[in-house]
Design an enzyme around this catalytic site. Structure first.
Site, PDB file in Angstrom:
ATOM      1  N   CYS A  98      12.759 -46.226  96.111  1.00 59.63           N
ATOM      2  CA  CYS A  98      11.894 -45.155  95.618  1.00 59.63           C
ATOM      3  C   CYS A  98      10.497 -45.394  96.180  1.00 59.63           C
ATOM      4  O   CYS A  98       9.996 -46.518  96.149  1.00 59.63           O
ATOM      5  CB  CYS A  98      11.865 -45.174  94.093  1.00 59.63           C
ATOM      6  SG  CYS A  98      10.769 -43.938  93.387  1.00 59.63           S
ATOM      7  N   HIS A 140      18.234 -38.399  92.021  1.00 60.20           N
ATOM      8  CA  HIS A 140      17.051 -39.264  91.915  1.00 60.20           C
ATOM      9  C   HIS A 140      15.781 -38.415  91.738  1.00 60.20           C
ATOM     10  O   HIS A 140      14.947 -38.696  90.875  1.00 60.20           O
ATOM     11  CB  HIS A 140      16.967 -40.141  93.178  1.00 60.20           C
ATOM     12  CG  HIS A 140      15.786 -41.065  93.226  1.00 60.20           C
ATOM     13  ND1 HIS A 140      15.916 -42.445  93.225  1.00 60.20           N
ATOM     14  CD2 HIS A 140      14.458 -40.828  93.292  1.00 60.20           C
ATOM     15  CE1 HIS A 140      14.705 -42.997  93.259  1.00 60.20           C
ATOM     16  NE2 HIS A 140      13.804 -42.031  93.319  1.00 60.20           N
ATOM     17  N   GLU A 141      15.665 -37.370  92.559  1.00 61.61           N
ATOM     18  CA  GLU A 141      14.445 -36.544  92.520  1.00 61.61           C
ATOM     19  C   GLU A 141      14.395 -35.651  91.280  1.00 61.61           C
ATOM     20  O   GLU A 141      13.316 -35.406  90.732  1.00 61.61           O
ATOM     21  CB  GLU A 141      14.320 -35.700  93.784  1.00 61.61           C
ATOM     22  CG  GLU A 141      14.318 -36.482  95.105  1.00 61.61           C
ATOM     23  CD  GLU A 141      13.304 -37.615  95.151  1.00 61.61           C
ATOM     24  OE1 GLU A 141      12.256 -37.526  94.492  1.00 61.61           O
ATOM     25  OE2 GLU A 141      13.566 -38.618  95.846  1.00 61.61           O
ATOM     26  N   HIS A 144      12.993 -37.582  88.568  1.00 58.69           N
ATOM     27  CA  HIS A 144      11.519 -37.636  88.608  1.00 58.69           C
ATOM     28  C   HIS A 144      10.911 -36.439  87.878  1.00 58.69           C
ATOM     29  O   HIS A 144       9.894 -36.566  87.202  1.00 58.69           O
ATOM     30  CB  HIS A 144      11.019 -37.643  90.055  1.00 58.69           C
ATOM     31  CG  HIS A 144      10.977 -39.010  90.682  1.00 58.69           C
ATOM     32  ND1 HIS A 144      10.311 -40.068  90.114  1.00 58.69           N
ATOM     33  CD2 HIS A 144      11.504 -39.472  91.849  1.00 58.69           C
ATOM     34  CE1 HIS A 144      10.436 -41.142  90.905  1.00 58.69           C
ATOM     35  NE2 HIS A 144      11.165 -40.801  91.951  1.00 58.69           N
TER      36      HIS A 144
END
Ligand SMILES: [Zn+2]
Length: 176
Positions: A98, A140-141, A144
């Site tokens: 990351c 993953h994004e 966020h």
């Protein structure tokens, strides 16, 4: 906003839920922000970058993933705004990094395939069916956008080890 800088964990913005992008957000300024995010991401050598990682608490991200095409290996740029995971399938275990955790890589279990709905930078609706690295990147994004970092996806033991490593890097000034 010509300059955007990557913020590192544990900046509170990384742990906050992003606000949805609304119609008023679209336009020239927004497109410039997206362009800048692509260049920040490329400079840092990443495949994905979410708005909270550059200090913008909103739900969107850019990604640039390698894909196999008839002509060989190519890259594909995407902007996903207000992403919504519609379906997931299967499982993959692989190493993940990351940009907000410089130098930290860890094995993370993710869904193998993901169907995601979002808007593109012009406001149009898109739906993508992705697997492998692209699916990992979207998950993953999207995390966020929800204030979730990959540390939260690690097993408790790995998380402990990762936190210790971060502390070590912080005390030696290698982590800002
Ligand atoms: Zn990240």
């Amino acid at each position: 906003m010509s300059e955007l800088k990557i913020v590192n964990y544990p900046d509170p913005i990384l742990l906050s839920v992003g606000k949805p992008v609304n119609d008023a957000d679209f336009g020239v300024h927004f497109e410039k922000t997206i362009e800048t995010m692509f260049s920040v991401m490329e400079k840092a050598g990443g495949v994905g970058l979410a708005a909270p990682q550059v200090g913008i608490s909103k739900r969107f991200f850019v990604m640039d993933i390698p894909v196999e095409t008839e002509k060989g290996r190519d890259r594909e740029r995407h902007v996903l705004i207000n992403p919504e995971i519609l379906r997931v399938e299967g499982e993959q275990i692989g190493e993940e990094g990351c940009l907000s955790f410089p130098g930290l890589f860890q094995t993370i279990k993710r869904d193998m395939r993901v169907i995601v709905k979002a808007r593109n930078q012009h406001g149009g609706e898109i739906e993508m069916d992705l697997d492998g690295l692209a699916a990992r990147c979207v998950l993953h994004e999207t995390d966020h956008c929800d204030g979730i970092v990959f540390l939260d996806r690690m097993t408790p033991l790995k998380r402990e080890l990762a936190k210790r490593k971060i502390k070590r890097l912080q005390t030696t000034g290698k982590w800002e």
